[in-house]
Design an enzyme around this catalytic site. Sequence first.
Site, PDB file in Angstrom:
ATOM      1  N   SER A  65       0.826  -1.208   0.000  1.00  0.00           N
ATOM      2  CA  SER A  65       0.000   0.000   0.000  1.00  0.00           C
ATOM      3  C   SER A  65       0.858   1.255   0.000  1.00  0.00           C
ATOM      4  O   SER A  65       1.632   1.495  -0.921  1.00  0.00           O
ATOM      5  CB  SER A  65      -0.949  -0.037   1.204  1.00  0.00           C
ATOM      6  OG  SER A  65      -1.946   0.947   1.091  1.00  0.00           O
TER       7      SER A  65
ATOM      8  N   LYS B 106     -12.154   8.919  -7.667  1.00  0.00           N
ATOM      9  CA  LYS B 106     -11.377  10.137  -7.458  1.00  0.00           C
ATOM     10  C   LYS B 106     -10.082   9.844  -6.702  1.00  0.00           C
ATOM     11  O   LYS B 106      -8.996  10.304  -7.086  1.00  0.00           O
ATOM     12  CB  LYS B 106     -12.225  11.153  -6.692  1.00  0.00           C
ATOM     13  CG  LYS B 106     -11.502  12.439  -6.354  1.00  0.00           C
ATOM     14  CD  LYS B 106     -12.410  13.379  -5.594  1.00  0.00           C
ATOM     15  CE  LYS B 106     -11.656  14.650  -5.192  1.00  0.00           C
ATOM     16  NZ  LYS B 106     -12.525  15.575  -4.419  1.00  0.00           N
TER      17      LYS B 106
END
Length: 440
Positions: free
Chosen positions: A113, A153
């Site tokens: 991540s 987004k």
Amino acid sequence: MQGDLMGTKKCKGPSVLAGMFLLLLLLFHLSSGYGQQGEAMILDLEGPINPGTAAFLTHGIELAEERAAKLVVVRLDTPGGLASSMRDMVKAIMNSSVPIVVYVSPGGAGAASAGVLVTIAAHVAAMAPGTNIGAAHPVGAGGKEIDKTMSEKVVNDMASYGRGIAKEKGRNAEWVELAVRESVSITAEEALNKHVIDLIATDLDDLMKKLDGREITLQKGKVTLRTKDLAMKYHRPGFRDRILKTISDPNIAYILMMIGLAGLYFELSNPGAIFPGVIGGISLVLAFYAFQTLPVNYAGLLLIALAIIFFIAEIKIASFGLLSVGGIISLTLGSIMLFEDVRVSLRLIAPTIILVGGFFIVVSTLAFRAYRSQPRLGMEGIVGETGRVRKAIDPEGLVFVHGEYWRAVSTDKIEEGEEVEVESVQGLVLRVRRVSGKQR
């Protein structure tokens, strides 16, 4: 002549002392400079990326620049963490005047991540055998997926951010984008083949050997690393870093805030208890210390404060539970909205709301019953009590009520031994009425 010679001798003492002092300063400067030369600073970053981790890395890089260290090695093992903290770490690495090496190690470690972007931002990215990198798709707190309205987004923003870093460092921008969009993950060997990292090293000694002679680009220009004979200095987290790393977890900060509010409530409702107030005060200070590093939504904080006000008001005002219901709703919404980019775990919010809401409802119910109940002490407490006439009342006599003898008056003539009930108290005289005509 003699006077001149004497004057010369007198001047030599201070001159010699001044010279020796300057020599000592020079030697100290040279010795301190010697200690700083040939130094590689090692920073160990393990666990989730949060404001505490970012502060530790940033402080470590600043310290390395102050000490003119030749290299900073960041040993990384992370499952990911806060995007805001990751961006702070990336900025600190990319703007460092000291070469930064991110080394994913030891074997079995990973850069997942947010750790992907921290790794590719380094001047040199390295991994140990048996490690992996990838799975950079943005998720919410606790590993939950972001809702669909925000997902596209956030993913687009993170993908472009990672792609820009990779191009700046000459690494595989297409793979970085895939890691963000599709959560792909690869081994150290695959990362080297795909030009995601620069080298594989078995340990720190092997890393130093492979870094020696490598050319990197800093903001000041190209630099050739000379790492063969560098002394490795470990920078350990200080007490402040350890505290910040612990309480920067949104769940820990939330728990501290609730403990603080509960402690202050107990102290204010029972002045002099001291212990609840001390614990509550310390917890609130730590909570607010964590809030300054976390993306706090102050609307959520105000809703939680409003909930506490509602619960306290329920004790004072007879709202028949409406204030308690409003407090529970306010506490629930405030807990959910408390942080902007992250959320407190619902597994923590649910029992907290049940415990806090249940506690205040029970307390307010007991307080309301006590408020509505008849007084049991003082003059008012004797009204409604029953007793026996000890001296006939006509119109004044003596009664035994509530374990005491009282003067009593009545509009009726009441004989000795009859049972009476107290209607009111007038000074030290009871006004009574006959309950039954039975005599004892």
